[in-house]
Design a protein around this motif. Structure first.
Motif, short mmCIF file in Angstrom:
data_model
loop_
_atom_site.label_atom_id
_atom_site.label_comp_id
_atom_site.label_asym_id
_atom_site.label_seq_id
_atom_site.Cartn_x
_atom_site.Cartn_y
_atom_site.Cartn_z
N ALA A 176 -4.74 -5.93 5.86
CA ALA A 176 -4.26 -4.89 6.14
C ALA A 176 -4.88 -3.89 4.95
O ALA A 176 -5.24 -2.87 5.17
N LEU A 177 -4.83 -4.53 3.74
CA LEU A 177 -5.39 -3.99 2.43
C LEU A 177 -7.01 -3.79 2.57
O LEU A 177 -7.58 -2.55 2.22
N THR A 178 -7.70 -4.66 3.41
CA THR A 178 -9.09 -4.43 3.58
C THR A 178 -9.35 -3.31 4.41
O THR A 178 -10.23 -2.44 4.22
N LYS A 220 -3.01 -10.60 -5.53
CA LYS A 220 -1.58 -11.18 -4.89
C LYS A 220 -1.54 -11.73 -3.77
O LYS A 220 -0.90 -12.66 -3.23
N TYR A 221 -2.20 -11.13 -2.65
CA TYR A 221 -2.44 -11.35 -1.42
C TYR A 221 -3.69 -12.18 -0.84
O TYR A 221 -3.61 -12.58 0.44
N HIS A 222 -4.73 -12.46 -1.64
CA HIS A 222 -5.77 -13.09 -1.17
C HIS A 222 -5.22 -14.56 -0.68
O HIS A 222 -4.60 -15.32 -1.31
N PRO A 223 -5.86 -14.89 0.44
CA PRO A 223 -5.70 -16.45 1.18
C PRO A 223 -5.90 -17.41 0.17
O PRO A 223 -5.29 -18.27 0.61
N ASP A 224 -6.85 -17.44 -0.59
CA ASP A 224 -6.98 -18.54 -1.39
C ASP A 224 -6.00 -18.85 -2.52
O ASP A 224 -5.88 -19.85 -3.12
N PHE A 282 -7.18 -1.86 -5.06
CA PHE A 282 -7.33 -2.86 -4.00
C PHE A 282 -7.58 -3.92 -4.71
O PHE A 282 -7.03 -5.24 -4.37
N ARG A 283 -8.35 -4.23 -5.69
CA ARG A 283 -8.67 -5.33 -6.57
C ARG A 283 -7.47 -5.71 -6.92
O ARG A 283 -7.08 -7.02 -7.08
N ARG A 284 -6.70 -5.01 -7.73
CA ARG A 284 -5.53 -5.18 -8.31
C ARG A 284 -4.44 -5.82 -7.29
O ARG A 284 -3.84 -6.94 -7.62
N ASP A 316 1.60 2.60 5.71
CA ASP A 316 1.26 3.63 5.21
C ASP A 316 0.02 3.32 3.91
O ASP A 316 0.34 2.47 3.12
N LEU A 317 -1.20 3.68 4.30
CA LEU A 317 -2.14 3.19 3.47
C LEU A 317 -2.22 3.41 2.21
O LEU A 317 -2.25 2.37 1.21
N TYR A 318 -1.75 4.43 1.64
CA TYR A 318 -1.43 5.10 0.31
C TYR A 318 -0.57 4.29 -0.51
O TYR A 318 -0.53 3.53 -1.48
N ASP A 319 0.78 3.92 0.33
CA ASP A 319 1.96 3.25 -0.29
C ASP A 319 1.25 1.63 -0.34
O ASP A 319 1.87 0.98 -1.27
N LEU A 320 0.53 1.17 0.62
CA LEU A 320 0.24 -0.24 0.89
C LEU A 320 -0.87 -0.53 -0.59
O LEU A 320 -0.34 -1.47 -1.40
#
Length: 162
Positions: free
Chosen positions: A60-62, A43-47, A37-39, A17-21
């Motif tokens: 999925a966020l992008t 947490k999940y950025h590959p770097d 999205f930035r926030r 669910d994109l809103y929940d994501l």
């Protein structure tokens, strides 16, 4: 942000669910979506996070931001999401009715067996009683109730009145 392909969008929208994501409300504007999205992306950025699940979540966020920031894509997603939520509500209501019907049938069967057992013991004591006829009448009534409940279930399943 790179635009995701149609198949990637479908895969992500089916899974999340994109809103929940993103952690935003349904009525969030584009600014709130990009801020979320930035926030969340930090947490999940590959770097920053080397786990395989983080990479999948970041992708999925992008896709979520691409879909929700494009007016046409968001409109289509919202329609599909509302249909899915309505389907889940119908299924939950149907499951509740099905559980109730099952409980009713089991209770009727137990009552029928208990009555049959007591009737059988009475018959041994008084063979001239009409317990067999009473038992048959009760079985006929239970069969009719069962048929009516099945018809109601089938009508609910097909979406039309019995």
């Amino acid at each position: 942000m790179a635009n995701a392909s149609v198949s990637e969008r479908q895969e992500v929208t089916n899974k999340y669910d994109l809103y929940d994501l993103l952690g935003v409300n349904d009525d969030a504007d584009e600014t709130a979506i990009r801020k979320a999205f930035r926030r969340t992306a930090l947490k999940y950025h590959p770097d920053k996070n080397k786990t395989a699940t983080a990479v999948i979540k970041f992708h999925a966020l992008t896709v979520a931001v691409d879909v929700l920031c494009d007016a046409e894509s968001r409109k289509q997603y919202d329609e599909i999401r509302q249909q899915a939520q309505a389907r889940h509500k119908r299924e939950a209501a149907f499951d509740a009715r099905r559980r109730q019907m099952k409980a009713d049938l089991e209770r009727n069967e137990r009552n029928g067996w208990n009555t049959s057992a007591t009737s059988a013991s009475t018959t041994k004591q008084n063979p001239s009683s009409s317990s067999a006829a009473a038992r048959e009448a009760k079985l006929a009534r239970l069969r009719a109730q069962s048929a009516a409940l099945r018809a109601q279930r089938d009508a609910d399943k097909n979406g039309r009145p019995p």
